[in-house]
Design an enzyme around this catalytic site. Structure first.
Site, PDB file in Angstrom:
ATOM      1  N   HIS A  50       0.827  -0.945  -0.464  1.00 39.81           N
ATOM      2  CA  HIS A  50       0.284  -0.140   0.008  1.00 39.81           C
ATOM      3  C   HIS A  50       0.837   1.642  -0.442  1.00 39.81           C
ATOM      4  O   HIS A  50       2.675   1.021   0.059  1.00 39.81           O
ATOM      5  CB  HIS A  50      -1.205  -0.158   1.325  1.00 39.81           C
ATOM      6  CG  HIS A  50      -0.260   0.068   2.768  1.00 39.81           C
ATOM      7  ND1 HIS A  50      -0.438  -1.270   3.286  1.00 39.81           N
ATOM      8  CD2 HIS A  50       0.228   1.039   2.735  1.00 39.81           C
ATOM      9  CE1 HIS A  50       0.491  -0.449   4.218  1.00 39.81           C
ATOM     10  NE2 HIS A  50       0.781   0.786   4.229  1.00 39.81           N
TER      11      HIS A  50
HETATM   12  P1  TYD Z   1      -1.993  -2.847   7.705  1.00 38.57           P
HETATM   13  O1  TYD Z   1      -1.416  -1.637   7.850  1.00 38.57           O
HETATM   14  O2  TYD Z   1      -2.284  -3.332   6.470  1.00 38.57           O
HETATM   15  O3  TYD Z   1      -0.226  -3.747   7.782  1.00 38.57           O
HETATM   16  P2  TYD Z   1       0.979  -3.975   6.500  1.00 38.57           P
HETATM   17  O4  TYD Z   1       0.908  -3.188   6.004  1.00 38.57           O
HETATM   18  O5  TYD Z   1       1.902  -4.169   7.802  1.00 38.57           O
HETATM   19  O6  TYD Z   1       0.570  -5.198   6.001  1.00 38.57           O
HETATM   20  O7  TYD Z   1      -2.398  -3.085   8.650  1.00 38.57           O
HETATM   21  C1  TYD Z   1      -2.840  -4.929   9.054  1.00 38.57           C
HETATM   22  C2  TYD Z   1      -4.133  -4.891   9.731  1.00 38.57           C
HETATM   23  O8  TYD Z   1      -3.836  -3.948  11.253  1.00 38.57           O
HETATM   24  C3  TYD Z   1      -5.647  -3.551   8.537  1.00 38.57           C
HETATM   25  O9  TYD Z   1      -6.715  -4.040   9.234  1.00 38.57           O
HETATM   26  C4  TYD Z   1      -5.508  -2.305  10.009  1.00 38.57           C
HETATM   27  C5  TYD Z   1      -5.053  -3.184  11.432  1.00 38.57           C
HETATM   28  N1  TYD Z   1      -4.016  -2.070  12.161  1.00 38.57           N
HETATM   29  C6  TYD Z   1      -4.441  -1.038  12.534  1.00 38.57           C
HETATM   30  O10 TYD Z   1      -6.325  -0.915  13.253  1.00 38.57           O
HETATM   31  N2  TYD Z   1      -4.013   0.246  13.620  1.00 38.57           N
HETATM   32  C7  TYD Z   1      -2.831   0.322  12.716  1.00 38.57           C
HETATM   33  O11 TYD Z   1      -1.958   0.980  13.909  1.00 38.57           O
HETATM   34  C8  TYD Z   1      -2.140  -0.211  11.618  1.00 38.57           C
HETATM   35  C9  TYD Z   1      -0.579  -0.689  11.726  1.00 38.57           C
HETATM   36  C10 TYD Z   1      -2.755  -1.246  11.076  1.00 38.57           C
END
Ligand code: TYD
Length: 133
Positions: A50
């Site tokens: 992302h």
């Molecule tokens: P995501 O940012 O997509 O993780 P990565 O980039 O490491 O693959 O986040 C994973 C899940 O966690 C998504 O459902 C959003 C949630 N999340 C939160 O609730 N709070 C946060 O601060 C973060 C970073 C993620």
């Protein structure tokens, strides 16, 4: 110019081990509102995929290693993160992916704002259209 911009983290080492320190206003280019960290990661399971619209972040691989891929829409670069004394700036409109996590990897992130799903661009073609029109 490389897409990767690093922050040197002050490290105080002695025979007892290593102490790394980051102080608000002295060491960081933004105010930190949130920090989070990834643990129990899997070599075969990459993360990220992302970009953010306005969030600024600094990622630190405080243990182990992983590969970081940055893509600004025109160019893609990859680097191995394996130093607890270097923070990698993740600026808005940088598509990022983390791959090849070592078993012992602990990946910490300092973020300029609270979690907001609306700030995410999770679709690569949307990222290409929005960030690089
Ligand atoms: P995501 O940012 O997509 O993780 P990565 O980039 O490491 O693959 O986040 C994973 C899940 O966690 C998504 O459902 C959003 C949630 N999340 C939160 O609730 N709070 C946060 O601060 C973060 C970073 C993620």
């Amino acid at each position: 110019m490389s897409l990767f911009k690093w922050i040197d983290i002050r490290t105080i080492g002695d025979e007892r081990g290593q102490l790394c320190v980051i102080e608000q206003d002295k060491d960081l280019p933004f105010q930190v509102k949130r920090f989070y960290y990834l643990t129990n990661l899997d070599y075969e399971t990459p993360r990220g995929f992302h970009a953010h619209r306005s969030l600024r972040q600094i990622a630190i691989c405080i243990a182990g290693s992983c590969e970081m891929i940055f893509d600004d829409g025109n160019r893609k670069e990859s680097i191995v993160m394996n130093s607890s004394s270097k923070g990698l700036l993740i600026e808005p409109y940088i598509w990022h992916e983390m791959h090849n996590f070592s078993k012992d990897c602990v990946f910490m992130v300092l973020a300029s704002d609270y979690y907001n799903e609306l700030d995410y661009i999770r679709d690569y073609s949307e990222f290409k259209g929005e960030g690089n029109a």
